[in-house]
Design a protein around this motif. Structure first.
Motif, PDB file in Angstrom:
ATOM      1  N   MET A   1      -8.042   4.940  -3.696  1.00 34.18           N
ATOM      2  CA  MET A   1      -7.117   4.561  -2.698  1.00 34.18           C
ATOM      3  C   MET A   1      -6.975   5.329  -1.387  1.00 34.18           C
ATOM      4  O   MET A   1      -6.285   5.058  -0.295  1.00 34.18           O
ATOM      5  CB  MET A   1      -5.624   4.526  -2.956  1.00 34.18           C
ATOM      6  CG  MET A   1      -4.988   5.724  -3.296  1.00 34.18           C
ATOM      7  SD  MET A   1      -3.238   5.611  -3.765  1.00 34.18           S
ATOM      8  CE  MET A   1      -3.424   4.890  -5.355  1.00 34.18           C
TER       9      MET A   1
ATOM     10  N   PHE B   1      -7.826   3.919   2.230  1.00 31.41           N
ATOM     11  CA  PHE B   1      -6.870   2.890   2.646  1.00 31.41           C
ATOM     12  C   PHE B   1      -5.800   3.709   3.430  1.00 31.41           C
ATOM     13  O   PHE B   1      -5.104   3.642   4.369  1.00 31.41           O
ATOM     14  CB  PHE B   1      -6.449   2.141   1.721  1.00 31.41           C
ATOM     15  CG  PHE B   1      -4.823   1.465   1.815  1.00 31.41           C
ATOM     16  CD1 PHE B   1      -4.794   0.417   2.786  1.00 31.41           C
ATOM     17  CD2 PHE B   1      -3.845   1.901   1.166  1.00 31.41           C
ATOM     18  CE1 PHE B   1      -3.640   0.003   2.792  1.00 31.41           C
ATOM     19  CE2 PHE B   1      -2.531   1.383   1.418  1.00 31.41           C
ATOM     20  CZ  PHE B   1      -2.413   0.497   2.368  1.00 31.41           C
TER      21      PHE B   1
ATOM     22  N   VAL C   1       3.742  -0.293  -0.062  1.00 28.59           N
ATOM     23  CA  VAL C   1       2.891  -0.665  -1.101  1.00 28.59           C
ATOM     24  C   VAL C   1       3.546   0.319  -2.150  1.00 28.59           C
ATOM     25  O   VAL C   1       3.973   1.548  -2.043  1.00 28.59           O
ATOM     26  CB  VAL C   1       1.383   0.056  -0.965  1.00 28.59           C
ATOM     27  CG1 VAL C   1       0.431   0.267  -2.098  1.00 28.59           C
ATOM     28  CG2 VAL C   1       0.912  -0.687   0.133  1.00 28.59           C
TER      29      VAL C   1
ATOM     30  N   VAL D   1      -8.704  -0.785  -8.228  1.00 25.99           N
ATOM     31  CA  VAL D   1      -7.855   0.026  -7.004  1.00 25.99           C
ATOM     32  C   VAL D   1      -8.763  -0.055  -5.884  1.00 25.99           C
ATOM     33  O   VAL D   1      -8.441  -0.326  -4.796  1.00 25.99           O
ATOM     34  CB  VAL D   1      -7.632   1.438  -7.557  1.00 25.99           C
ATOM     35  CG1 VAL D   1      -7.076   1.973  -6.119  1.00 25.99           C
ATOM     36  CG2 VAL D   1      -6.679   1.332  -8.609  1.00 25.99           C
TER      37      VAL D   1
ATOM     38  N   HIS E   1      -4.474   3.313   7.275  1.00 24.12           N
ATOM     39  CA  HIS E   1      -3.357   2.222   7.391  1.00 24.12           C
ATOM     40  C   HIS E   1      -2.397   3.028   8.329  1.00 24.12           C
ATOM     41  O   HIS E   1      -1.287   3.363   7.645  1.00 24.12           O
ATOM     42  CB  HIS E   1      -3.074   1.560   6.157  1.00 24.12           C
ATOM     43  CG  HIS E   1      -2.481   0.614   6.340  1.00 24.12           C
ATOM     44  ND1 HIS E   1      -3.016  -0.952   6.695  1.00 24.12           N
ATOM     45  CD2 HIS E   1      -1.025  -0.014   6.317  1.00 24.12           C
ATOM     46  CE1 HIS E   1      -2.304  -1.752   6.981  1.00 24.12           C
ATOM     47  NE2 HIS E   1      -0.854  -1.434   6.586  1.00 24.12           N
TER      48      HIS E   1
ATOM     49  N   CYS F   1      -7.203  -2.029  -2.690  1.00 24.25           N
ATOM     50  CA  CYS F   1      -6.846  -1.252  -1.486  1.00 24.25           C
ATOM     51  C   CYS F   1      -7.954  -1.787  -0.251  1.00 24.25           C
ATOM     52  O   CYS F   1      -7.325  -1.561   0.793  1.00 24.25           O
ATOM     53  CB  CYS F   1      -6.866   0.265  -1.818  1.00 24.25           C
ATOM     54  SG  CYS F   1      -5.614   0.926  -3.016  1.00 24.25           S
ATOM     55  N   GLU F   2      -9.150  -2.276  -0.513  1.00 20.71           N
ATOM     56  CA  GLU F   2      -9.920  -2.629   0.717  1.00 20.71           C
ATOM     57  C   GLU F   2      -8.990  -3.730   1.131  1.00 20.71           C
ATOM     58  O   GLU F   2      -9.196  -3.868   2.365  1.00 20.71           O
ATOM     59  CB  GLU F   2     -11.030  -2.668   0.201  1.00 20.71           C
ATOM     60  CG  GLU F   2     -12.169  -1.447  -0.070  1.00 20.71           C
ATOM     61  CD  GLU F   2     -13.596  -1.890  -0.609  1.00 20.71           C
ATOM     62  OE1 GLU F   2     -13.790  -2.869  -0.915  1.00 20.71           O
ATOM     63  OE2 GLU F   2     -14.275  -0.850  -0.809  1.00 20.71           O
TER      64      GLU F   2
END
Length: 297
Positions: free
Chosen positions: A117, A120, A102, A86, A124, A90-91
């Motif tokens: 996560m 992220f 997602v 994960v 984001h 996620c990176e």
């Protein structure tokens, strides 16, 4: 979102067991060759940590990717292995400027996955659709996700951006009342949500009241699914108040929520003023005679 088929790469439902970088390499070669990739579908396979890291190294180069469909990709994997996977994925997703959706549902990664996560989700700012159904998050993991969404809202404000998140799916995660306050705060801050699905989470009336109060700030909410939680009269009263704010609500699922006679009457009375509604699920709520009479009117 209609994506042309030549911009989709799919291994959907193939049942592949991809443990090492060598296992996944033939498929990564195919993935590299897809120009202007907009969606990747890897659901229904199982990836190990090394395979996930190799996947991440390719995904981060696909700057046009919009949709990452990654549900049910860690079956039979150990917790530490899933955490590594994960983090790596996620990176990589965090480096994709056009990514808006997602789906990581049906991956039993629990609170560790939520922690993995969270960075992220916090950064984001363009994410519009987040699907985390049946992940075993629990109170701790749910709280982590909600706080990440709050951090993302703060990041949007810092950059002078409007929050983008409009759809959140987070059902079957045993969020209970413990995660409700943080989700309520996130909902109240965002104000952009149009679809929220949080069924089967063991949330009781106090938590329901907090959630719907937070959601009431999202005046363009169109779909709300809170099936199989527990409302009783107090949660129903809170929902009735919130219903007045959702002038574009089209679908409401509160089946199996134990509204009871008083709660049923309160909610049904409030629904009479929601002329936009197309679908309502009120089954198995013990609304009794008063609720039935109100519904018939």
């Amino acid at each position: 979102m209609a994506i042309p088929t030549d911009r989709i790469y799919s291994l959907e439902g193939k049942g592949l067991k991809l443990t090492t970088a060598e296992d996944i390499e033939p498929y990564l070669a195919e993935l590299r060759d897809v120009e202007n990739l907009e969606e990747v579908r890897l659901n229904g396979n199982t990836l190990g940590a090394e395979a996930s890291k190799a996947l991440a190294s390719v995904l981060k180069t696909k700057k046009t990717l919009k949709v990452a469909t990654l549900h049910d990709i860690f079956t039979s994997r150990l917790k530490d292995e899933v955490k590594e996977s994960v983090v790596a994925i996620c990176e990589a997703l965090g480096e994709l400027p056009d990514l808006v959706e997602v789906n990581l549902s049906d991956n039993a990664f629990g609170p560790l996955g939520a922690e993995s996560m969270a960075p992220f989700l916090a950064r984001h700012t363009k994410l519009e659709v987040l699907k985390l159904n049946n992940n075993g998050l629990g109170i701790q993991g749910g709280t982590t996700i909600a706080r990440a969404l709050l951090e993302c809202h703060a990041e949007c404000e810092k950059q002078g951006l409007q929050p983008a998140l409009r759809t959140l799916v987070c059902g079957r995660n045993r969020l209970e009342n413990g995660a409700a306050p943080e989700f309520a705060r996130a909902f109240a801050a965002l104000k952009t949500l149009r679809e929220v699905r949080m069924p089967q989470n063991g949330i009781r009336p106090e938590g329901i009241a907090e959630l719907v109060a937070g959601l009431s700030h999202n005046t363009e909410l169109g779909v709300l699914d809170l099936q199989d939680n527990t409302f009783t009269a107090s949660g129903s009263q809170a929902l009735a108040v919130a219903l007045a704010k959702w002038e574009t609500l089209e679908a409401l699922n509160i089946g199996d929520c134990l509204l009871g006679a008083e709660g049923g009457r309160l909610v049904i009375q409030a629904l009479k003023n929601r002329h936009t509604l197309k679908t309502v699920n009120l089954q198995y709520n013990e609304i009794e005679n008063d609720g039935a009479v109100a519904l018939s009117e």
